[in-house]
Scaffold this motif. Structure first.
Motif, short mmCIF file in Angstrom:
data_model
loop_
_atom_site.label_atom_id
_atom_site.label_comp_id
_atom_site.label_asym_id
_atom_site.label_seq_id
_atom_site.Cartn_x
_atom_site.Cartn_y
_atom_site.Cartn_z
N SER A 1 -13.87 -17.23 -19.39
CA SER A 1 -13.60 -17.41 -20.89
C SER A 1 -12.86 -18.85 -21.15
CB SER A 1 -12.35 -16.30 -21.31
OG SER A 1 -11.50 -16.49 -20.58
N TYR A 2 -12.37 -19.38 -19.93
CA TYR A 2 -11.75 -20.59 -20.05
C TYR A 2 -12.87 -21.53 -20.11
CZ TYR A 2 -9.46 -24.92 -18.92
OH TYR A 2 -8.91 -26.16 -19.26
N LYS A 3 -13.93 -21.51 -19.29
CA LYS A 3 -15.13 -22.15 -19.37
C LYS A 3 -15.71 -22.56 -20.41
CE LYS A 3 -17.52 -23.36 -15.48
NZ LYS A 3 -18.17 -23.07 -14.43
N GLU B 1 -5.11 -3.34 -20.39
CA GLU B 1 -5.38 -4.18 -21.75
C GLU B 1 -5.64 -5.69 -21.55
OE1 GLU B 1 -1.72 -4.22 -24.02
OE2 GLU B 1 -2.41 -5.80 -25.46
N ILE B 2 -6.48 -6.27 -22.20
CA ILE B 2 -6.96 -7.55 -21.92
C ILE B 2 -6.89 -8.35 -23.08
CG2 ILE B 2 -8.80 -9.08 -21.49
CD1 ILE B 2 -9.99 -6.93 -19.45
N SER B 3 -6.36 -9.45 -23.18
CA SER B 3 -6.09 -10.42 -24.35
C SER B 3 -6.34 -12.04 -24.01
CB SER B 3 -4.80 -10.41 -24.88
OG SER B 3 -3.75 -10.65 -24.13
N PHE B 4 -6.59 -12.64 -24.69
CA PHE B 4 -6.78 -14.06 -24.60
C PHE B 4 -5.82 -15.08 -25.23
CE2 PHE B 4 -10.75 -11.49 -24.13
CZ PHE B 4 -11.00 -12.19 -22.82
N SER B 5 -5.64 -16.12 -24.68
CA SER B 5 -4.50 -17.00 -25.07
C SER B 5 -5.18 -18.53 -24.62
CB SER B 5 -3.22 -16.81 -24.51
OG SER B 5 -2.41 -17.69 -24.67
N SER B 6 -4.56 -19.38 -25.46
CA SER B 6 -4.86 -20.80 -25.25
C SER B 6 -3.84 -21.30 -24.14
CB SER B 6 -4.99 -21.69 -26.38
OG SER B 6 -3.63 -21.56 -27.00
#
Length: 582
Positions: free
Chosen positions: A545-547, A561-566
RNA sequence: CGGGGCGUAGCGCAGCUUGGUUUAGCGCGCCUGCCUUGGGAGCAGGAGGUCGGAGGUUCGAAUCCUCUCGCCCCGACCA
């Protein structure tokens, strides 16, 4: 790569995997039976030195220290004060309290160079009492509660389940000193409440049960139990009200007298070679509950007959208490033959010339089967009072499934649990035997009234794992987790991944977050498996997800639980999550 | 303390019944190189063992016998 001396990257609350020792194992160790033991070894928390003796590796001591910190905070908040007593004790102090025989072979003894007998302390009642008897001379010094976190030694007959029953273990033990019973009650309640707070903060489910005082002495006692199939203690708990007790102590409500007419005459039946309750029961086609079991116990050179219902078991602790004995034992075969004039297996209450004690359930039975005190013979249609009498009626059996609650008469359930903590009202048991006295307001000399309170620290850890793991590994509750966050760059050779990972690592560190960086040169799958195994609550992955989008993945171990963050938001994001998991 | 089982590489195991072609093996891990990078990869090469220990039987013992030490399970016991 960093050299071992380049520790600039390691702060108090952070660590890089390659700089520490977390030797995870893919396979279960062959000497482990229960999940907590397997997982503690596999996750690299502990290693066995010998039976019941374990080394704690970095991850293990981290968790241990978490528990210690919670205990210290709560004990201090409750007004108790930390001390440290020696582990090495002279045996003579146990002679004074009379507990050498109580501990028996569990006491690890040795002889020093002067030929003096010394012991590694299994507990510290004697030491603390000896200490305070010189320091607490006045009522003005009380109440006082002292505690310590110390290693205890018990040469267990059979250490097992890893750290759950070991020969060397860490215990927080506390002792209260009061001028009277009221004071003790207050101190006891304070410790009781403190234990509840400690276990709640560890996020452990527990129940408090009434307990037998056993080797500690005293009268009132409660155990803090974590329900678990692998627990060594058995608990009787009411399905309706709050009654709960260790089976050693549990009382069943009196059983209703059987509503059956006593008409039949007592009858002798031949039961050739049929001895056990089970055999007689199937031979005569009669349920075990319609039979009376007659047993013989010996103590102080005398013998006694004990009657319980066929499907019940004698509770020797209760029996001993009824007889005011410390120890009693089942009579040997020869004694039984002499007393009954028959081989073992045909004993009954009729015609015995010794003291007979019957369980309460027995006197309510009607038309039952007993042994005939004659070889190959049993008696049917036997009734209490009409056919035999007893000298004493008491509660001397273990409660069983189907029994009713002594408080509210609803059904009791029987289950197992791990004993985590135990609190005792000792009273003056030790102050009297060791001479710990004080002067009250009127100048009268009185024995100090004591309480004793223990928590097994290793057991808290093992019990937590027993209660909180899945097929992949440990699921640490945030308060006990060795690290709060694990940062996983999926490929350390990718410079951008490593740059972000180390930045997050540093930033979280600055914020006081405890973080472990998996900087090992391993493939992602390998690292994820290890991450699940060691069970750090929050995993930050720097990878796909970073790439693709410049986002970091946050995964919560407990909920998946999965979430994303900058990257710029990651620190507050993680801190919020840590907060919510506390 | 009673009953049962197991000790072979760091970990998990096979070989032992019927002693010798086994130079004591396999999987994982470890080291080197190449390759690979989102769920314990692949290829090639390599290191690592007083077969728990002592004694015995035998021409010969990981294997058979005796003793001993260690560990695990069931029971007894147990803050």
């Amino acid at each position: 790569m960093f050299s071992p001396l380049d520790l600039s990257f390691n702060h108090d609350n952070t660590m890089k995997w390659t700089h520490t020792l977390i030797p995870t194992l893919k396979e279960d160790p062959n000497d482990a039976e229960v999940d907590s033991h397997k997982l503690m070894v596999r996750s690299g928390m502990i290693r066995r030195l010998s039976a019941g003796v374990y080394s704690y590796l970095p991850l293990g001591i981290k968790v241990l220290n978490k528990v210690n910190a919670i205990i210290r905070e709560e004990m201090n908040a409750a007004g108790s004060v930390e001390i440290l007593l020696p582990a090495l004790q002279s045996l003579s102090i146990f002679e004074l309290s009379g507990r050498i025989s109580v501990f028996g072979n569990d006491l690890l003894c040795m002889t020093d160079r002067h030929g003096k007998e010394i012991a590694l302390s299994p507990t510290h009642e004697e030491v603390i009492t000896d200490l305070i008897k010189n320091e607490l001379g006045s009522y003005k010094n009380m109440p006082l509660i002292l505690y310590q976190i110390q290693t205890k030694f018990r040469d267990e007959a059979r250490p097992r389940f890893g750290v759950l029953r070991s020969r060397e273990f860490l215990m927080k033990d506390a002792y209260s000193f009061d001028v009277d019973a009221d004071g003790l009650n207050t101190s006891y309640q304070t410790m009781y409440d403190t234990y509840c707070r400690i276990l709640s903060r560890c996020q452990l489910d527990y129940i408090v049960v009434e307990a037998d005082t056993g080797a500690m002495g005293g009268d009132v006692s409660h155990e803090f139990m974590v329900p678990n199939l692998n627990g060594e203690d058995v608990i009787a708990k009411c399905t309706k009200c709050d009654y709960a007790a260790n089976l050693e102590k549990a009382v069943a409500a009196d059983i209703e007298p059987e509503d059956e007419a006593i008409t039949e005459e007592r009858k002798e039946v031949s039961t050739p070679n049929i001895c056990t309750i089970h055999e007689v029961s199937s031979f005569l086609g009669i349920e075990p509950r319609r039979m009376v079991k007659t047993l013989f116990y010996s103590y102080q050179k005398s013998h006694i007959a004990v009657l319980v219902r066929g499907d019940h078991e004698v509770n020797e602790a209760k029996l001993a208490k009824q007889l005011s004995q410390d120890t009693i034992e089942l009579a040997d075969e020869k004694t039984v033959t002499t007393l009954t004039n028959a081989p073992v297996g045909f004993a009954g209450p009729i015609g015995l010339n010794i003291h007979i004690i019957a369980d309460r359930a027995v006197v309510n039975m009607k038309n039952c089967v007993v042994g005939g005190n004659k070889a190959d013979t049993h008696l049917m249609n036997v009734n209490f009072e009409r056919d035999f009498t007893v000298d004493q009626i008491a509660d001397i059996r273990f409660a069983v499934e189907g029994d009713k609650c002594p408080k509210c008469n609803h059904l009791l359930s029987i289950s197992r649990g791990i004993e985590i903590g135990h609190v005792f009202k000792l009273g003056t048991r030790y102050s009297k035997t060791l001479g710990a006295k004080y002067l009250n307001k009127t100048g009268k000399e009185l024995p100090i009234v004591m309480g004793s309170y223990g928590i097994g620290i290793n057991r808290i850890i093992a019990a937590t794992i027993e209660r909180s793991h899945d097929k992949d590994g440990i699921v640490w509750p945030m308060p006990l987790a060795p690290y709060e966050v694990l940062v996983v760059p999926v490929n350390i050779k990718d410079r951008s991944f490593m740059a972000v990972a180390t930045k997050i690592y540093d930033d979280l560190c600055e914020e006081g977050v405890e973080v472990l960086l998996d900087d090992r040169d391993q493939r992602p799958g390998f690292k994820f498996k290890d991450a699940d195994l060691i069970g750090i609550p929050i995993r930050i992955t720097v990878g796909k997800s970073y790439k693709e989008r410049g986002e970091l993945e946050i995964k919560v171990r407990s909920s998946n639980e999965i979430s994303f963050s900058s990257p710029v938001n990651i620190v507050p994001e993680v801190k919020t999550r840590i907060q919510s998991l506390q």
